[in-house]
Design a protein around this motif. Structure first.
Motif, PDB file in Angstrom:
ATOM      1  N   TRP A  17      26.645 -36.308  38.109  1.00  0.00           N
ATOM      2  CA  TRP A  17      27.235 -35.171  37.650  1.00  0.00           C
ATOM      3  C   TRP A  17      26.172 -34.107  37.607  1.00  0.00           C
ATOM      4  CZ3 TRP A  17      31.593 -32.859  35.327  1.00  0.00           C
ATOM      5  CH2 TRP A  17      31.326 -31.779  34.434  1.00  0.00           C
ATOM      6  N   ASN A  21      26.073 -29.780  36.007  1.00  0.00           N
ATOM      7  CA  ASN A  21      26.679 -28.612  35.347  1.00  0.00           C
ATOM      8  C   ASN A  21      25.574 -27.473  35.274  1.00  0.00           C
ATOM      9  OD1 ASN A  21      26.283 -30.236  32.875  1.00  0.00           O
ATOM     10  ND2 ASN A  21      26.829 -28.494  31.685  1.00  0.00           N
ATOM     11  N   ASP A  22      25.575 -26.800  34.333  1.00  0.00           N
ATOM     12  CA  ASP A  22      24.688 -25.411  34.392  1.00  0.00           C
ATOM     13  C   ASP A  22      23.395 -25.516  34.853  1.00  0.00           C
ATOM     14  OD1 ASP A  22      26.720 -25.675  32.393  1.00  0.00           O
ATOM     15  OD2 ASP A  22      25.249 -25.097  30.461  1.00  0.00           O
ATOM     16  N   GLN A  54      21.663 -29.330  34.298  1.00  0.00           N
ATOM     17  CA  GLN A  54      22.383 -30.218  33.580  1.00  0.00           C
ATOM     18  C   GLN A  54      22.666 -31.506  34.575  1.00  0.00           C
ATOM     19  OE1 GLN A  54      23.247 -29.625  29.589  1.00  0.00           O
ATOM     20  NE2 GLN A  54      21.138 -29.085  30.705  1.00  0.00           N
ATOM     21  N   TRP A 100      30.333 -35.928  32.938  1.00  0.00           N
ATOM     22  CA  TRP A 100      29.298 -35.443  32.027  1.00  0.00           C
ATOM     23  C   TRP A 100      28.998 -36.456  31.134  1.00  0.00           C
ATOM     24  CZ3 TRP A 100      28.865 -34.458  26.552  1.00  0.00           C
ATOM     25  CH2 TRP A 100      27.973 -33.297  26.276  1.00  0.00           C
ATOM     26  N   ILE A 134      23.203 -36.233  29.221  1.00  0.00           N
ATOM     27  CA  ILE A 134      22.617 -34.920  29.835  1.00  0.00           C
ATOM     28  C   ILE A 134      20.881 -34.673  29.844  1.00  0.00           C
ATOM     29  CG2 ILE A 134      22.531 -32.589  29.618  1.00  0.00           C
ATOM     30  CD1 ILE A 134      24.846 -33.679  31.152  1.00  0.00           C
ATOM     31  N   PHE A 144      20.497 -30.324  26.557  1.00  0.00           N
ATOM     32  CA  PHE A 144      21.478 -29.293  26.818  1.00  0.00           C
ATOM     33  C   PHE A 144      20.667 -27.991  27.680  1.00  0.00           C
ATOM     34  CE2 PHE A 144      25.014 -30.693  23.715  1.00  0.00           C
ATOM     35  CZ  PHE A 144      25.071 -31.682  24.384  1.00  0.00           C
ATOM     36  N   THR A 145      21.458 -27.052  27.809  1.00  0.00           N
ATOM     37  CA  THR A 145      21.250 -26.008  28.542  1.00  0.00           C
ATOM     38  C   THR A 145      19.879 -25.112  27.999  1.00  0.00           C
ATOM     39  OG1 THR A 145      22.996 -25.846  29.880  1.00  0.00           O
ATOM     40  CG2 THR A 145      21.991 -23.479  29.157  1.00  0.00           C
ATOM     41  N   GLN A 186      23.153 -29.335  16.931  1.00  0.00           N
ATOM     42  CA  GLN A 186      22.534 -28.593  17.885  1.00  0.00           C
ATOM     43  C   GLN A 186      21.120 -27.835  17.526  1.00  0.00           C
ATOM     44  OE1 GLN A 186      25.421 -26.467  19.782  1.00  0.00           O
ATOM     45  NE2 GLN A 186      26.788 -28.230  20.656  1.00  0.00           N
ATOM     46  N   ARG A 234      23.540 -22.859  20.753  1.00  0.00           N
ATOM     47  CA  ARG A 234      22.622 -23.522  21.977  1.00  0.00           C
ATOM     48  C   ARG A 234      22.363 -22.484  22.675  1.00  0.00           C
ATOM     49  NH1 ARG A 234      27.835 -25.218  21.644  1.00  0.00           N
ATOM     50  NH2 ARG A 234      29.599 -24.743  23.175  1.00  0.00           N
ATOM     51  N   ASP A 235      21.710 -22.993  23.852  1.00  0.00           N
ATOM     52  CA  ASP A 235      21.370 -22.092  25.028  1.00  0.00           C
ATOM     53  C   ASP A 235      20.581 -20.925  24.953  1.00  0.00           C
ATOM     54  OD1 ASP A 235      23.308 -23.932  25.768  1.00  0.00           O
ATOM     55  OD2 ASP A 235      24.906 -22.670  25.985  1.00  0.00           O
ATOM     56  N   GLU A 266      28.252 -19.144  25.222  1.00  0.00           N
ATOM     57  CA  GLU A 266      27.530 -20.144  25.575  1.00  0.00           C
ATOM     58  C   GLU A 266      26.580 -19.393  26.569  1.00  0.00           C
ATOM     59  OE1 GLU A 266      30.090 -22.771  27.438  1.00  0.00           O
ATOM     60  OE2 GLU A 266      30.167 -24.385  25.628  1.00  0.00           O
ATOM     61  N   CYS A 267      25.452 -19.764  26.797  1.00  0.00           N
ATOM     62  CA  CYS A 267      24.492 -19.575  27.839  1.00  0.00           C
ATOM     63  C   CYS A 267      23.955 -17.974  28.182  1.00  0.00           C
ATOM     64  CB  CYS A 267      24.992 -19.854  29.147  1.00  0.00           C
ATOM     65  SG  CYS A 267      25.253 -21.520  29.388  1.00  0.00           S
ATOM     66  N   TYR A 277      30.462 -20.406  36.273  1.00  0.00           N
ATOM     67  CA  TYR A 277      30.432 -20.712  34.900  1.00  0.00           C
ATOM     68  C   TYR A 277      28.663 -20.848  34.516  1.00  0.00           C
ATOM     69  CZ  TYR A 277      31.830 -21.492  29.869  1.00  0.00           C
ATOM     70  OH  TYR A 277      31.624 -21.392  28.544  1.00  0.00           O
ATOM     71  N   ALA A 278      28.307 -20.592  33.283  1.00  0.00           N
ATOM     72  CA  ALA A 278      27.125 -21.061  32.809  1.00  0.00           C
ATOM     73  C   ALA A 278      25.980 -20.462  33.573  1.00  0.00           C
ATOM     74  CB  ALA A 278      27.127 -22.384  32.408  1.00  0.00           C
ATOM     75  N   TRP A 337      27.297 -22.269  37.983  1.00  0.00           N
ATOM     76  CA  TRP A 337      27.753 -23.447  37.871  1.00  0.00           C
ATOM     77  C   TRP A 337      29.157 -23.529  38.491  1.00  0.00           C
ATOM     78  CZ3 TRP A 337      30.500 -26.252  33.431  1.00  0.00           C
ATOM     79  CH2 TRP A 337      31.326 -27.454  33.970  1.00  0.00           C
TER      80      TRP A 337
END
Ligand SMILES: OC[C@H]1O[C@@](CO)(OC[C@@]2(OC[C@@]3(O[C@H]4O[C@H](CO)[C@@H](O)[C@H](O)[C@H]4O)O[C@H](CO)[C@@H](O)[C@@H]3O)O[C@H](CO)[C@@H](O)[C@@H]2O)[C@@H](O)[C@@H]1O
Length: 560
Positions: free
Chosen positions: A44, A46-47, A63, A71, A74, A106-107, A131, A170-171, A226-227, A298-299, A316
């Motif tokens: 997997w 992602n971002d 990620q 997911w 991570i 995470f991110t 978080q 986050r992020d 996010e992000c 995304y992200a 992503w």
């Protein structure tokens, strides 16, 4: 002996696959693995996280779940490159091991403090599920690969206190320095239910951060952000600008991710007051609000590439198949091809374009010049793969009589592309390309334009229609759409599509609108995928030029 031989044969096969020799055996099993869009060898992703250029090397973190194709667990996958095209995959830079990041690393972002000291700021889920923000440093800054990262002893550096929702914090962004010599970051959050916020923090050393009384920006119109990404763009050309640049002739971009899209606004940032005044409309949930990409993207995260004086962006691109398919494939998630990003001449939006290094992979070229495409034309582009290609086509229109009318109820471009799909003939359009087209066109992915007359101006619609992309059931076949801010009477209408096994990344109007789609054809795979140019409108369209290249495979291999 038999066991030994089997082992030897297996190693030999792996070697062939890794070197791109055993193309057929491996590709037949993996028709959707990409040739030049970044993805890890398995599992997997992602971002994109913390991209940077440091000591002559590009770093991309992401990620990553080292344990499987969905997911979870991570970590920060880490790959390096000299050209943004070919990649060496290293061991994960960060893995969830400490009480403050055990729920997942995470991110986050990287910042090169004072041009020489890289740090990573990342969100993690701690042992209580909250978080928190953490910091990591390279073990050895003179290692050109920055292979090993050490989590700072002072972690966590920030926890969700006071009005911050513990699961919506986050992020952290890349840090930028203000005129007072202090670093600043923004972190995505939701303060009171329904109030998305880019929290602002200050630091004198990059390690110790305090929250500003007021956020950089907030909104009651959208879900949690996010992000966040916040950076300057030049209003005098295409060159990128360092995130900490202080000077004239710039505007700032704030990008946030929510509801599966990356939305952005452009404005003037005053670093003395930390005020950001918008020059474009504010964030809202609609398909006409400025988005980096109107498809699957995304992200995203950008960084300033000082070597080539450009700002580079990744996003992503998630899957449109099912979790059970992820187990069959053994992987999920792609990164977009890295894009240069700059402010358009109108200063009302951004322009994006694949980084120039992509040209290294271009192989056989087919060129077609100036042809009239009468209504109902379908023209095969011979010798070009409809599944692994870089395609550029330029159209022009004349007269523009008897245009289809558009009214204010038709302002959602995605909805319009759904209603007026590739088989619905208009006057000017649909015209464009068919990629991943099977022999009898049972399968096809259509990327096309259509021109309308609106109340005050012409409207150029760009669509990516996946409705016939696969005979398979249960995979996403959504259609996407965007309007292009150009004048079809005077401007050419151009399309560039990067086609790569299960992704079609399209750039309309030289990068004014981007649409990325995922497709899972059953018939139109490998050499069975054809490329066509078409005009399904009633009026003729001039195809000024078409240039298409078969693409070589990028080297994405583990580092020894
Ligand atoms: O990896 C964490 C970082 O990723 C971000 C942005 O992508 O947050 C994602 C988030 O959820 C991950 C999760 O799915 C949910 O969010 C996806 C995208 O935001 C949606 O596409 C999906 O429909 C949602 O269910 O991904 C898994 C499946 O795709 C699912 O198991 C996860 O919940 O991570 C956070 C922690 O779970 C959650 O709050 C986010 O929505 C970035 O913000 C994170 O740093």
């Amino acid at each position: 002996m038999v066991k030994e031989m089997a082992g030897w044969v297996l190693s030999f096969c792996i070697l062939l696959v890794v070197n791109g020799v055993g193309v057929h055996a491996s590709e037949d099993l993996q028709p959707y693995r990409t040739a030049f869009h970044f993805q890890p060898l398995k599992n997997w992703m992602n971002d994109p996280n913390g991209p940077m250029y440091f000591n002559g090397v590009y770093h991309l973190f992401y990620q990553y779940n080292p344990g499987g194709p969905l997911w979870g667990n991570i970590s920060w996958g880490h790959s390096i490159s000299h050209d943004l095209v070919n990649w060496f995959i290293l061991e994960p830079a960060l893995s969830p091991k400490e009480p403050y990041d055990i729920g997942g690393c995470f991110t986050g972002s990287s910042t090169i403090l004072h041009g020489s000291k890289p740090i990573i700021l990342y969100t993690a889920q701690d042992v209580d599920g909250a978080q928190v923000q953490n910091l990591a440093l390279p073990k050895n800054r003179s290692d050109p690969l920055l292979k090993d990262w050490i989590k700072w002893s002072g972690n966590p550096i920030l926890t969700p206190v006071n009005d911050i929702n513990t699961s919506q914090f986050r992020d952290p962004s890349t840090a930028w320095m203000g005129p007072d010599g202090k670093w600043r970051i923004v972190i995505g959050s939701e303060i009171i239910k329904g109030q998305a916020t880019a929290l602002l923090y200050y630091s004198t050393d990059g390690f110790n951060w305090t929250r500003s009384d007021k956020p950089l920006k907030f909104s009651r119109e959208t879900n949690m952000w996010e992000c966040p990404d916040f950076y300057p763009v030049s209003n005098t050309g295409k060159d990128g600008i360092d995130t900490s640049f202080q000077g004239n002739n710039t505007m700032h971009v704030l990008k946030v991710s929510f509801d599966s899209h990356d939305y952005y606004v452009i404005g003037m940032y005053d670093p003395q007051m930390d005020q950001f005044l918008l020059a474009t409309s504010d964030f809202n949930v609609s398909n006409t609000q400025l988005q980096y990409d109107y498809g699957r993207f995304y992200a995203s995260k950008s960084f300033y590439d000082g070597a080539k004086k450009r700002r580079v962006l990744w996003g992503w691109v998630n899957e449109g198949d099912n979790p059970s398919d992820a187990f069959k494939k053994g992987w999920s998630g792609l990164q977009s091809f890295p894009r240069s990003v700059w402010l358009s001449d109108t200063r009302k939006q951004l322009v994006q374009w694949p980084v120039e290094e992509i040209k290294k992979l271009r192989a056989k070229q087919v060129n077609m010049e100036s042809r009239e495409l009468k209504g109902g034309s379908l023209l095969e582009v011979p010798g070009i793969s409809g599944s692994q290609a870089d395609i550029e086509v330029v159209f022009s229109l004349s007269n523009l009589s008897d245009l289809e009318l558009i009214n204010s109820d038709m302002s959602d471009p995605q909805h319009l592309c759904d209603q007026k799909n590739v088989s619905t003939s208009g006057s000017y359009g649909p015209f464009g390309v068919l990629v991943f087209a099977s022999q009898n066109l049972t399968e096809q992915t259509a990327v096309f334009f259509r021109v309308f007359k609106g109340p005050n101006k012409f409207q150029v619609l760009m669509c990516s229609d996946q409705s016939r992309s696969s005979i398979a059931q249960g995979v996403d076949k959504s259609t996407y759409g965007a309007f292009l801010d150009l004048d079809p009477l005077h401007d050419k209408i151009s399309l560039r599509s990067l086609v790569d096994h299960s992704i079609v990344e399209s750039f309309g109007g030289e990068g004014l609108a981007c649409i990325t789609a995922r497709v899972y054809p059953k018939l139109a795979i490998h050499e069975h995928a054809k490329l066509y140019v078409f005009n399904n409108g009633t009026k003729s369209v001039t195809m000024l030029s078409l240039n298409a290249w078969n693409m070589n495979k990028a080297q994405i291999v583990p580092m020894d």
